[in-house]
Design a protein around this motif. Structure first.
Motif, short mmCIF file in Angstrom:
data_model
loop_
_atom_site.label_atom_id
_atom_site.label_comp_id
_atom_site.label_asym_id
_atom_site.label_seq_id
_atom_site.Cartn_x
_atom_site.Cartn_y
_atom_site.Cartn_z
N PRO A 168 2.24 36.22 16.69
CA PRO A 168 2.15 35.32 17.86
C PRO A 168 1.16 34.18 17.67
O PRO A 168 1.22 33.18 18.38
CB PRO A 168 1.68 36.25 18.99
CG PRO A 168 1.98 37.62 18.53
CD PRO A 168 1.96 37.62 17.03
N LEU A 169 0.25 34.30 16.72
CA LEU A 169 -0.71 33.20 16.48
C LEU A 169 -0.05 32.04 15.73
O LEU A 169 -0.66 30.98 15.57
CB LEU A 169 -1.90 33.70 15.65
CG LEU A 169 -2.77 34.77 16.30
CD1 LEU A 169 -3.85 35.24 15.32
CD2 LEU A 169 -3.39 34.24 17.59
N ALA A 170 1.19 32.23 15.27
CA ALA A 170 1.92 31.19 14.53
C ALA A 170 1.05 30.55 13.45
O ALA A 170 0.82 29.34 13.43
CB ALA A 170 2.48 30.12 15.47
N PRO A 171 0.55 31.35 12.50
CA PRO A 171 -0.38 30.81 11.50
C PRO A 171 0.26 29.74 10.63
O PRO A 171 1.47 29.78 10.38
CB PRO A 171 -0.73 32.03 10.64
CG PRO A 171 -0.25 33.22 11.38
CD PRO A 171 0.86 32.77 12.27
N VAL A 172 -0.57 28.83 10.18
CA VAL A 172 -0.12 27.75 9.30
C VAL A 172 -0.25 28.23 7.86
O VAL A 172 -1.31 28.70 7.45
CB VAL A 172 -1.01 26.50 9.52
CG1 VAL A 172 -0.71 25.43 8.46
CG2 VAL A 172 -0.80 25.94 10.91
N TYR A 173 0.84 28.13 7.08
CA TYR A 173 0.76 28.44 5.65
C TYR A 173 0.07 27.28 4.94
O TYR A 173 -0.91 27.46 4.23
CB TYR A 173 2.16 28.68 5.09
CG TYR A 173 2.26 28.64 3.58
CD1 TYR A 173 1.78 29.69 2.79
CD2 TYR A 173 2.81 27.53 2.94
CE1 TYR A 173 1.86 29.62 1.40
CE2 TYR A 173 2.89 27.46 1.56
CZ TYR A 173 2.41 28.51 0.79
OH TYR A 173 2.49 28.44 -0.58
N LEU A 267 17.01 31.11 13.93
CA LEU A 267 15.72 31.75 13.68
C LEU A 267 14.64 30.67 13.71
O LEU A 267 14.87 29.56 13.22
CB LEU A 267 15.77 32.42 12.30
CG LEU A 267 14.60 33.27 11.86
CD1 LEU A 267 14.41 34.48 12.78
CD2 LEU A 267 14.80 33.76 10.42
N TYR A 268 13.50 30.98 14.30
CA TYR A 268 12.32 30.11 14.36
C TYR A 268 12.41 29.02 15.43
O TYR A 268 11.51 28.20 15.52
CB TYR A 268 11.99 29.48 13.00
CG TYR A 268 11.75 30.48 11.89
CD1 TYR A 268 10.80 31.50 12.05
CD2 TYR A 268 12.45 30.42 10.69
CE1 TYR A 268 10.58 32.44 11.04
CE2 TYR A 268 12.24 31.35 9.68
CZ TYR A 268 11.31 32.35 9.85
OH TYR A 268 11.10 33.28 8.85
N TRP A 269 13.50 28.96 16.21
CA TRP A 269 13.47 28.06 17.37
C TRP A 269 12.62 28.76 18.43
O TRP A 269 12.78 29.95 18.70
CB TRP A 269 14.88 27.80 17.93
CG TRP A 269 15.65 26.76 17.16
CD1 TRP A 269 15.50 26.44 15.84
CD2 TRP A 269 16.68 25.89 17.67
NE1 TRP A 269 16.37 25.43 15.49
CE2 TRP A 269 17.11 25.06 16.60
CE3 TRP A 269 17.28 25.72 18.92
CZ2 TRP A 269 18.11 24.11 16.75
CZ3 TRP A 269 18.28 24.76 19.07
CH2 TRP A 269 18.68 23.96 17.99
N ARG A 270 11.69 27.99 18.99
CA ARG A 270 10.83 28.52 20.06
C ARG A 270 10.91 27.55 21.23
O ARG A 270 10.14 26.59 21.27
CB ARG A 270 9.37 28.60 19.59
CG ARG A 270 9.15 29.28 18.24
CD ARG A 270 8.89 30.77 18.43
NE ARG A 270 8.32 31.38 17.25
CZ ARG A 270 9.01 31.98 16.28
NH1 ARG A 270 10.34 31.99 16.33
NH2 ARG A 270 8.40 32.55 15.28
#
Ligand code: FE2
Length: 424
Positions: A168-173, A267-270
Motif C-alpha cells: 500500500p505504500l506504493a514504493p518507488v523502484y 493490472l496497476y490501474w488505481r
C-alpha cells in the motif's frame, strides 16, 4: 606456424569472438547487479504470487545456470554448496529435482549476502574459463546462458514491480521523469499489407533460441496493422462502455476469469492513477495501456471491431527494421506514447499479444540434452508475444523472437496492437 589467409582470418575472428564473449559475460552480469542497486535487502526475498520469483532467487538461478551447464564437472571447479542444485534449478528434470516454484519466497537462506558471494564465486570461475580458448559448443552454451540471464533481467523488473505494487505504500523502484502531457493522439490509423508468400523464423546465422527455427514459408492473406499501440484513453472508453461486464466481448475462459478474479481494469490501474516502477502517478490518455492479459487484449479488439495480429504478421512488419525503441536501457521503465503518426512501437515499449498459439514451427527439433527443456516443453496453452518491452535489453530482441505466456498472465509489460483482415 604457417596459416593460410583463410585460417588466419578465422583465427583472428575466433580470438576477437573470445574477447567479446568474455566482455559480454561481464557486461550482462554487471547489468543484473545494477538492476538490484535501488533495492533494500528486504525487497530481495518477497514472493507476491506463485508466478513471481524473489530477486534473490533470480540472482542465484542465473548463476546456477552457468554452474550447471558450463562449470560442473570441470577440473578444479568446486561448487559453493551442493544443495543449491535443487534450490535453484527452475524446471530441468534431466538435471534433477526442483524446489517448488510457489514456495521460493520461503527461502530466507541462503541469505542475500550468501547469494552475492555465490555469484562472485561462479563469476571468478567463468572469467578464468573465458580467458582460455573454448570449443565452439561450450561458447554456444555460454551465449545461451547470457540470453537466459537477460530474460531473467526482465523478469526481475516485472517481478519486483509486482512485489512493490502489492504494498500500500506504493514504493518507488527508481524515479523516472514523469511523461510530459503528450500530444493528443488522433484516431488510430492502419497500415495495409498485401497478400503473399513470406519467410518466417530465424535463418540460423547468429544467436537465436531453438523455438525460432526452422525458417519456413507462410502465406499471409491481406491484413492491416494499427500504426501504434492501444492507448490508456482508448482502453478507458472500453471500460466505460461496460467492457468488463459484457460476456459477448469475451472468450469463454476469459469471461470465467473476469468473474472469478473480479477483474475490472488492467493490472496497476488505481482509479485515475497508475502504479509504475517510478511510483504511483496520473494516467496519461495517450500512453499505451499495459499489463493486460490475452483475454483483455482479445476482448478489447473485439469491442473495437478488430482482432489481434498473428505472429507472422508482426514478423513481416518488423522484418529488416532496425531494433530501436524504448528498451530497458532508456531507464523509462514504462511504455511511452507514440512519437509519430507513422508505424511505431513495433520494438520496445510493450510486448504485443498475438492470437498465435505458442507451438512448434514445421520441422522444429528441440536442442539435445537437458537444454532441450528450455523451450519445447512449454508449447502448450500459451500465446506468442512479439517485439520486446521497456524492460527488455535491446541486445536481446530480434524480429524472429517469440515470447510466450498463458492467456491470463498480465504482470509482464504486455500491450495491444490491433489488426484487421483486409481486402487485397
Ligand atoms: Fe531460467
Amino acid at each position: 606456424m604457417w596459416l593460410d589467409p583463410t585460417s588466419a582470418v578465422e583465427a583472428r575472428t575466433r580470438a576477437s569472438a573470445k574477447h567479446s564473449l568474455a566482455r559480454r559475460f561481464r557486461d550482462v552480469r554487471k547489468t543484473t547487479q545494477r538492476l538490484c542497486a535501488p533495492l533494500a535487502v528486504e525487497d530481495y526475498v518477497v514472493q507476491s504470487m506463485p508466478d513471481v520469483s524473489p530477486t534473490k532467487w533470480h540472482l542465484a538461478h542465473t548463476t546456477w545456470f552457468f554452474e550447471t551447464f558450463v562449470l560442473a564437472g570441470r577440473s578444479g571447479y568446486r561448487p559453493v554448496n551442493e544443495a543449491y542444485e535443487h534450490l535453484f534449478n527452475s524446471y530441468y528434470n534431466a538435471v534433477g529435482t526442483q524446489f517448488p516454484r510457489p514456495r521460493r519466497g520461503l527461502l530466507s537462506r541462503p541469505t542475500v549476502d550468501e547469494v552475492w558471494s555465490y555469484r562472485r564465486h561462479v563469476d571468478a570461475a567463468m572469467n578464468e574459463l573465458l580467458a582460455q580458448s573454448l570449443p565452439r559448443e561450450l561458447e554456444t552454451v555460454i551465449e545461451l546462458g547470457l540470453h537466459h540471464e537477460q530474460q531473467h533481467q526482465e523478469l526481475m523488473l516485472t517481478d519486483i514491480k509486482h512485489v512493490l505494487g502489492a504494498n500500500p505504500l506504493a514504493p518507488v523502484y527508481a524515479s523516472a521523469p514523469a511523461p510530459v502531457a503528450s500530444r493528443a493522439a488522433g484516431p488510430v490509423s492502419f497500415q495495409h499489407y498485401a497478400p503473399g508468400l513470406t519467410q518466417c523464423g530465424h535463418d540460423g546465422e547468429g544467436f537465436h533460441f531453438d523455438n525460432e527455427t526452422p525458417r519456413h514459408r507462410v502465406f499471409l492473406e491481406p491484413f492491416s496493422l494499427a500504426r501504434r499501440l492501444v492507448t490508456c484513453g482508448e482502453y478507458q472508453a472500453f471500460v466505460a462502455d461496460d467492457g468488463y461486464r459484457r460476456p459477448e466481448l469475451w472468450l469463454s475462459e476469459g469471461w470465467d476469469w473476469v468473474r472469478r478474479e473480479g477483474i475490472a481494469a488492467p493490472l496497476y490501474w488505481r482509479g485515475e492513477e497508475l502504479f509504475t516502477l517510478a511510483g504511483q502517478r496520473a494516467r496519461q490518455r495517450d500512453e499505451p495501456v499495459v499489463h493486460v492479459s490475452y483475454f483483455e487484449a482479445d476482448a478489447y479488439a473485439r469491442w473495437a471491431g478488430a482482432r489481434l495480429p498473428r505472429e507472422h504478421e508482426l514478423e513481416l512488419a518488423t522484418s529488416g527494421q532496425a531494433v530501436e525503441g524504448n528498451f530497458m536501457e532508456s531507464e523509462a521503465m514504462h511504455p511511452r506514447a507514440a512519437a509519430t503518426d507513422g508505424m511505431s512501437q513495433l520494438y520496445g515499449d510493450g510486448w504485443e499479444w498475438t492470437q498465435s498459439p505458442y507451438t512448434a514451427y514445421p520441422g522444429y527439433a528441440p536442442a539435445a540434452g537437458a537444454l532441450g527443456e528450455y523451450n519445447g516443453k512449454f508449447m502448450c496453452n500459451q500465446f506468442v508475444l512479439r517485439g520486446g518491452s521497456c524492460a527488455t535489453a535491446v541486445g536481446h530482441i530480434r524480429d524472429t523472437y517469440r515470447n510466450f505466456f498463458p492467456a491470463a498472465a498480465r504482470w509482464q509489460f504486455s500491450c495491444i496492437r490491433l489488426a484487421k483482415d483486409a481486402s487485397s
